[in-house]
Design a protein around this motif. Structure first.
Motif: not given
Length: 735
Positions: A237-244, A362-366, A720-728
């Motif tokens: 769920l977190i990934q799905d929301i973060g990706a969207e 994300t690219s920089f973190i990679t 993506t998880l970070g974005v998802g948690l923030k949105m939730i």
């Protein structure tokens, strides 16, 4: 949150079941909850359960509306996947607590005679009962504990894992009387009828505080299963929301100036570290290094490729020849090349991550994650194919993504040409290229099949054209493979890229199995008997401490015994198949050992330049190809030794959790969009890790071959998880 909301949520039995399961599962694995005294367990329940419920209510109210808003098909895929993965993890993490057991041995008070107890074993270990026997009046005569009908019951209290085997051994004589064994709910009487038996054994399984074992197993497993299920569904769920939300904010047209600060930081950092390493560590040749250099040496000397090893391919020859041609025996040419490849890996990771995420952060973190990989620095000093393989496979993956996102003949063609090169670099890369082809061709084929009954349209014509481009490019890329296969036929009398696959299989299973102490080899196999006969006739120089010979150590004996190269490899292949299929139980056990070994970092064979007063490095293998390098900069070498020592002693501790976290990111990445890309690259990662380790000799360096691509998945997943948690977190709570 009003009182009505609390009552409505607390009445939801599924949430309460999940809360209890999470509590008991976490308590079992992290706090040894089931091993605590009863009053401590009750205290945990009273204090922690309300906290768990409060936190879960908040999370539940946030998650449920969002989860129900996901499409039915996607939601069902998540649920089914979570069930299957939870079952696997429940099986893998199943563990039983260690608790104090109480066993009573009571002689029959209504009988006349004695009880003679020889020993008590717990899971094969003899339990010391002398003190308790002496206290209860049982005589100890030469290790035999004797009691009469009037003796006190012998009560043994000892810690043991639940479901451990408890074995009681009695002596059966004409004077033996009945004895009662009590443990938990079990009360058994042992009667001695056949007094000629000599010894009578009674065994049972330890339990958990009177709870039937079958029920306790179900409870432990159920708590774990529910916990894993809840966690995995939540991550989905977190990934799905973060990706969207990330996809909605993507800006495809970002100028190069946006990337410049990140790339400069990575470049400067890489140059500083690689300069320090290059000036502290000399060029190192491993045992296999000459097989990668010999082709280049002969090409320069004689102008042909006949010196290329029959099992290495010409890729490293093409890479190393220009360096040897320009720099000759000066090792710095090779060192600079390897360090440049390592630096290039950082920027390739940044590029691939950008292609997938369209996010500079994300690219920089990679890039940072790849920048911190110790293996890239280690391989920058060792002449092997590993670093080049990591680099060129990453180039191929990046070109496949470009061809997928901008499907044109030139993008497809150049991707396939690079695919041919990486196959010539290392033959197992044929799997990588096949997956790349599937990534490109699935969409056009699916579109044509879906619209096959519709009249001709411009879209159908375009997809046919795309398929034609892919087929033509693949055919052109096949030509270098066929050329090299024919070269091997002319020089080594076999058609193909390599002729030693069977020896790889032999080392990976027969040698590794026997060296692991499993007695894996099938001595009844005709092929194995022929190998043994040749080894007896022409003794082998075994280098392994286990005393087991590798395939390459056996190979000279087979040649001396009159076997051709082809026949020798055929024997290795047949002996491997016979041994693998001899006993599937042993084979599965070895499979588990191979998996564990594959993720265990091996000691680094890295040494620095000698300091003043130290003996010079004396390694004939380096002197054969390079002049001696006597650089000595103590102010760089001393801190480098400290850094290498720190890595050697601490890296394995960090590597294992990182590896499992990275594998988790690959798994969850398989559910991202576009699926062809994420699944395809994920398969490349998994095949690069597991196929070499499963087919051949298990080694950490094969796992390293996927290390760059894994960082891309990990960085994208964490963001993506970070974005998802923030949105939730910021989502409004339902009333």
């Amino acid at each position: 949150m009003n009182l009505v909301s609390w009552k409505r949520i607390i009445k939801n039995k599924w949430m309460l079941i999940a809360v209890m399961a999470l509590f008991f599962s976490a308590g079992h694995h992290f706090f040894h909850f089931w091993e605590k005294p009863v009053f401590v367990m009750a205290l945990y329940l009273l204090v922690l359960i309300p906290i768990f419920i409060f936190i879960s209510i908040f999370i539940y109210r946030k998650f449920l509306p969002l989860f129900l808003s996901i499409g039915t098909t996607k939601r069902n895929i998540y649920l089914i996947s979570a069930i299957l993965v939870s079952m696997f993890f429940t099986w893998q993490t199943f563990d039983l607590p260690i608790v104090f057991q109480k066993v009573s041995i009571t002689p029959d008070p209504d009988s006349v005679g004695v009880v003679e107890l020889l020993e008590v074993k717990i899971d094969g270990d003899v339990l010391d009962i002398s003190k308790e026997a002496d206290r209860k009046g049982w005589r100890n005569e030469n290790g035999v504990y004797t009691a009469s009908a009037s003796s006190q019951p012998l009560t043994l209290t000892f810690p043991a894992k639940v479901n451990a085997s408890c074995d009681l051994l009695f002596y059966d004589s004409s004077e033996s009387i009945e004895v009662k064994i009590s443990h938990g709910l079990m009360n058994k009487k042992i009667g001695f009828i056949d007094h000629s038996a000599g010894q009578v054994a009674f065994d049972f399984k330890t339990g958990y505080r009177g709870v039937p074992n079958w029920l306790f197993f179900i409870l432990i497993s159920l708590f774990d299963f529910i916990s894993f299920f809840v966690i995995i569904v939540s991550i989905f769920l977190i990934q799905d929301i973060g990706a969207e939300n990330r996809d909605a904010s993507v800006k495809n047209n970002v100028g190069w100036r946006k990337h410049l600060p990140y790339l400069l930081f990575l470049l400067i950092g890489s140059l500083i570290l690689h300069t320090w390493i290059a000036l502290s560590i000399p060029l190192i040749l491993d045992v296999d290094s000459p097989t990668f250099l010999q082709g280049a040496v002969q090409w320069i000397a004689e102008g042909n490729l006949k010196g290329v090893s029959s099992f290495r391919g010409p890729g490293t020859t093409f890479l190393f020849t220009p360096i040897l041609l320009v720099f000759g025996r000066n090792p710095w040419g090779m060192k600079v090349l390897l360090h440049l490849l390592s630096i290039g890996c950082v920027f390739l990771g940044y590029r691939i991550s950008w292609q997938l995420s369209k996010s500079e952060i994300t690219s920089f973190i990679t890039g940072i994650l790849i920048f911190l990989i110790p293996e890239l620095y280690i391989y920058s000093n060792v002449v092997m194919s590993d670093l080049g393989n990591i680099f060129f496979v990453a180039v191929f993956v990046s070109m496949i993504i470009s061809a997928y996102q901008h499907i044109q003949f030139k993008t497809i063609f150049f991707a396939m040409i690079m695919g041919a090169f990486i196959i010539l670099f290392r033959s197992e890369n044929i799997v990588v290229v096949m997956i790349g082809l599937l990534i490109l061709i699935i969409n056009p084929i699916y579109t044509l099949l879906r619209n096959r009954k519709k009249p001709k349209t411009e879209e159908k014509g375009k997809q046919r054209q795309n398929i034609s481009w892919i087929i033509i490019s693949a055919f052109v890329a096949l030509l270098p493979i066929l050329w090299w296969s024919y070269h091997n036929y002319q020089v080594y009398n076999f058609f193909g890229l390599s002729d030693y696959a069977s020896e790889v299989l032999y080392d990976g299973w027969v040698y590794f199995g026997d060296a692991s102490g499993l007695s894996f080899s099938d001595n009844e196999s005709e092929a194995m008997q022929e190998i043994q006969s040749a080894s007896d006739q022409y003794p082998i120089a075994i280098s392994d401490r286990s005393g087991v010979a590798t395939g390459w150590e056996i190979f000279p004996s087979l040649i001396k015994a009159g076997y051709t190269r082809k026949e020798a490899f055929s024997l290795f292949g047949q002996a491997s198949i016979d041994s693998i299929t001899r006993d599937w139980h042993v084979t599965l056990k070895l499979f588990e050992i191979k998996i564990r070994t594959a993720i265990l970092p091996q000691p680094f064979h890295i040494f620095t330049y000698p300091l003043p007063g130290e003996e010079p490095i004396n390694r004939p293998i380096e002197k054969k190809y390079y002049d001696e390098d006597t650089l000595c900069l103590p102010f760089l070498i001393k801190p480098m030794r400290v850094a290498l020592d720190t890595i050697k002693h601490n890296y394995s501790t960090l590597y294992r959790p990182w590896f499992f976290l990275a594998l988790a990111s690959v798994f969850f990445g398989l559910y991202r969009q576009p699926m062809q890309l994420w699944i395809g690259i994920g398969l490349i990662v998994l095949t690069r890790i597991f196929i070499p380790n499963m087919m051949g000799l298990t080694h950490w360096r094969y796992t390293v071959s996927a290390i760059l691509l894994v960082q891309i998945y990990l960085a994208n997943w964490l963001v993506t998880l970070g974005v998802g948690l923030k949105m939730i977190y910021w989502a409004k709570l339902p009333r």
